[in-house]
Every structure is written in C-alpha cells, then in structure tokens.
Design an enzyme around this catalytic site. Sequence first.
Site: not given
Length: 259
Positions: A67, A110, A113, A133
């Site tokens: 992200a 992300g 994901e 993360e």
Amino acid sequence: MSRTYEYIEVSIEGAIGVVMLNRPKVLNAINRPMVTEIVTVIEEFDRDDEVKVIVLSGKGRAFAAGADIDEMAEATAIELELLNQFTEWDRLAWVKKPIVGAVQGFALGGGFELALCCDILFAAHDAEFGFPEISLGVMPGAGGTQRLTKLMGKSKAMEWLLTGDRMSADEALHHGVINRVVAKELLMEETMKFARKIGKQAPLSLRLIKESVHKAVDYPIYEGMQFERKNFYLLFASKDQKEGMRAFKEKRKPNFEGE
C-alpha cells in the site's frame, strides 16, 4: 473500455479482459484511487458478455510492493472508520468470472492481499510474497489474515504474519498459495494461455463452479454439498448443458454461448 485510467492499463484480448497495475516507478504501490479503478474495471468485465476470464497483473518489476504508506501514515482510526476504505476491496469477492493473477517481483502487503483476491495465481520465479505490516506497527486489513489462513492453515499463516518474512515463489507453491511457477519471461504468455483455455469452457459452468468452491471454504461439508447440488441441477436449465452433451455424443467440440 475506450477510457483512459491514471493508475492501470486496460485491454481486451479475445475473450480475456486484462488489468495491468501501472505505477511502475513506485513498484505499483496501491493507493485508494488505484483500488477504485481496479474494482470498477473488473466489475465492468464481469458484466461484459464478451469477456470470459479476467487477468490481473502489474507493469514493471513488481506486481505491487504494498500500500502507499504516504497515504496512510498520518491517518487516524476515526478517519479510517469514516472512510471505510476496504469496502471496495470487498466487492472483488462478488465477481462471478474467474480472475487469474500473474505475479512478478514483489507482492507485499496490500499487493499480496490483491493477489489473494484472484482465483488462480501464476508467479514468476523471482516473485516474493509477504505481509510486512507488523514491522510498521499495523496488520493486514483487506483480508490478508483471513485468506492466507484459509489457504495454508493457522500455524503457517501465523508464522508468516507474525514475522513479516517474505515467501519465495517456490514456498508459496509448496504451501498452496499459488498454482504455478513459471519463468519470468514466460509469465504473461503462460497466464494468457491458461486464461484462454478456461475461457473456452461454458461460462455458466465457470461461474457456478467458482461460486461453489468459494462456498466450500466457508461452509460445513454437508451444506456445501447441498449448495453444489443445486448449482448442478441449475445448469441443466442451460442451453450450454444441452450443447455440451450433444457435442460429446456427436464427437465434436461444443460451441458454448453462455445461455
């Protein structure tokens, strides 16, 4: 699909809708506008009768390196709650057509994901997967803890999530996270070849098989079998079922029309 997009490239190749993440200078780091574009286009492909399969990949050296931290670093809990930024991610779970991912380089945070939202994953030998993360003082928030656990089991998922270590393509294959490892220079060629192969199948069968497999992940086996059975019966109301079985008896290839 004549529109232009800021963060992705979109094309249709035969019956295959292709979405390419396109922020190569930042290794395709995912920001909110990019997610909006990805989800919007995939939903459009899902409604397009000419598109049978969706392929998702990234331009440059990475699938998506995570992200966009600059976008989130100063956010507050209340801002994130009001923004409800993962609602758009949730819409990917409702896509009926198969999504095939092609991962090269990093698929982290992300990006991992997003890769896990695909139904089938091909990866280049240089691919690396992981959830870093925890090293940022946070955790996955777009389904990472849930999807990874369902794929590889509690103990192994816990290990990768708590350490933030990176998983090689071979390790990801071993643990059932991805379907196939291919040479980097052949990644898109092999992915498109597979997409075209399943794109020749009966569209309604593809849709209901995907739906049934997803239910198998969440349902107890008896309820899952009842769901499967109803979908099996439903396909006998389709023209494609009649065409497929007639073609088999006549020793020819079927001509499926998605009806």
